[in-house]
Design a protein around this motif. Sequence first.
Motif, mmCIF file in Angstrom:
data_model
loop_
_atom_site.group_PDB
_atom_site.id
_atom_site.type_symbol
_atom_site.label_atom_id
_atom_site.label_comp_id
_atom_site.label_asym_id
_atom_site.label_seq_id
_atom_site.Cartn_x
_atom_site.Cartn_y
_atom_site.Cartn_z
ATOM 1 N N TYR A 174 11.323 6.442 -0.364
ATOM 2 C CA TYR A 174 12.437 6.806 -1.222
ATOM 3 C C TYR A 174 12.401 6.100 -2.575
ATOM 4 C CZ TYR A 174 14.067 8.968 3.058
ATOM 5 O OH TYR A 174 14.151 9.748 4.178
ATOM 6 N N CYS A 175 11.410 5.233 -2.785
ATOM 7 C CA CYS A 175 11.200 4.691 -4.132
ATOM 8 C C CYS A 175 10.862 5.807 -5.120
ATOM 9 C CB CYS A 175 10.061 3.679 -4.136
ATOM 10 S SG CYS A 175 10.370 2.164 -3.216
ATOM 11 N N SER A 176 10.363 6.918 -4.599
ATOM 12 C CA SER A 176 9.906 7.998 -5.486
ATOM 13 C C SER A 176 11.038 8.566 -6.330
ATOM 14 C CB SER A 176 9.243 9.109 -4.666
ATOM 15 O OG SER A 176 10.137 9.647 -3.717
ATOM 16 N N THR A 179 8.548 0.420 9.468
ATOM 17 C CA THR A 179 8.602 -0.640 8.457
ATOM 18 C C THR A 179 8.368 -0.091 7.063
ATOM 19 O OG1 THR A 179 7.803 -2.291 10.038
ATOM 20 C CG2 THR A 179 7.577 -2.827 7.703
ATOM 21 N N ILE A 180 7.414 0.818 6.931
ATOM 22 C CA ILE A 180 7.015 1.262 5.589
ATOM 23 C C ILE A 180 7.639 2.588 5.166
ATOM 24 C CG2 ILE A 180 4.838 0.009 5.712
ATOM 25 C CD1 ILE A 180 3.437 2.600 6.338
ATOM 26 N N ASP A 228 15.188 16.214 -9.246
ATOM 27 C CA ASP A 228 15.751 17.228 -8.360
ATOM 28 C C ASP A 228 14.705 17.727 -7.369
ATOM 29 O OD1 ASP A 228 17.284 17.097 -10.875
ATOM 30 O OD2 ASP A 228 18.531 18.611 -9.933
ATOM 31 N N SER A 229 13.493 17.967 -7.877
ATOM 32 C CA SER A 229 12.420 18.439 -7.004
ATOM 33 C C SER A 229 12.107 17.412 -5.919
ATOM 34 C CB SER A 229 11.166 18.722 -7.841
ATOM 35 O OG SER A 229 10.084 19.093 -7.023
ATOM 36 N N ILE A 230 12.040 16.134 -6.307
ATOM 37 C CA ILE A 230 11.751 15.069 -5.350
ATOM 38 C C ILE A 230 12.865 14.971 -4.315
ATOM 39 C CG2 ILE A 230 11.522 12.571 -5.074
ATOM 40 C CD1 ILE A 230 10.096 12.524 -7.798
ATOM 41 N N LEU A 276 0.831 -1.206 0.000
ATOM 42 C CA LEU A 276 0.000 0.000 0.000
ATOM 43 C C LEU A 276 0.868 1.259 0.000
ATOM 44 C CD1 LEU A 276 -2.764 -1.130 2.514
ATOM 45 C CD2 LEU A 276 -3.130 -0.530 0.113
ATOM 46 N N LYS A 277 1.967 1.226 0.741
ATOM 47 C CA LYS A 277 2.878 2.373 0.770
ATOM 48 C C LYS A 277 3.485 2.619 -0.601
ATOM 49 C CE LYS A 277 5.756 5.509 2.351
ATOM 50 N NZ LYS A 277 5.300 6.855 2.785
#
Length: 312
Positions: free
Chosen positions: A254-256, A248-249, A100-102, A14-15
């Motif tokens: 940081y997958c973004s 945990t989630i 860069d924004s992320i 879900l995360k």
Amino acid sequence: MAFADPDPLRGIVLKICSVTVFVGMQTCIKLAGAGIPAGQISFHRSAFAILPIMLYLGWRGELRQALQTENPFGHVKRALLGVFAMGAGFYGLVHLPLPDSIAIGYAMPLIAVVFAAVFLGETVRLYRWTAVVVGMIGVLIISLPKLSLFGDGNMGSEQAYGAIAVLVAATLGAAAMLQVRQLVRVEKTSTIVLFFSVIAALLSACTWFFGWVELSWTALGLLAIAGFCGGLGQILLTESYRFADVSTIAPFEYCSIIMGSVIAYILFDDVPTSTTLIGAAIVVGAGIFIIFREHQLGLERRAARKASTPQG
């Protein structure tokens, strides 16, 4: 928020879904946002988020309770901080490469640690202070090449202002996080989510007096999708906390940066620079260390409470 039986894998899925949807929201805004005032973007982001949130609360049977609040001024304060953070963040998003924004936006949880120590009196020990300093160095590594572009032509100046805007958004977002932490003591999660979207839409609508632009049907559709994604992402994020601990989630946030980099390359021909990659790695490492440290401290506090509880 009622907690379900622990199911870490479901919480992680879900995360990741919430992160994916939020990156989709940012992508739609970047595709639509050239020349659109940040306040106008914030209005559409907030207004179109209300529909999925209300449907979700209605499905859970929480809509009536969500409309009840004991701290209306607290919600207004949280919304003010959130609206200005959104506006600054959207300005930066439009004028910076997506990765860069992320990556610069990752400064928010680091700043939140500082604010918690200064304004809430929370104890922050050497380990977390060190992680915050290291993380901010990473943010500077990403930002300084952009800030050095001041006066270097229109595009260069736009990127410099964009970097500053994202840093401002991170600071205001950290302040909003503290306000949410104050609200959750007396307010339900559903109330906080719904009131924010409604009040943010109303506050953003006031920017109409400063001049909005006429939107094409494509731009309007993209902003509508962005708003819906914003509401859906909040729902998925809320649901993820029902099944797994924050520690945990949270790292999966940081997958973004990976998703953002892929999308930026495909849609915008943007390739992350070496400074962005190095800085992002430092910031992510610092963020994960803080999360790990928080998890350790939580385990220690629970063990201490068990040890002090009389037995028999």
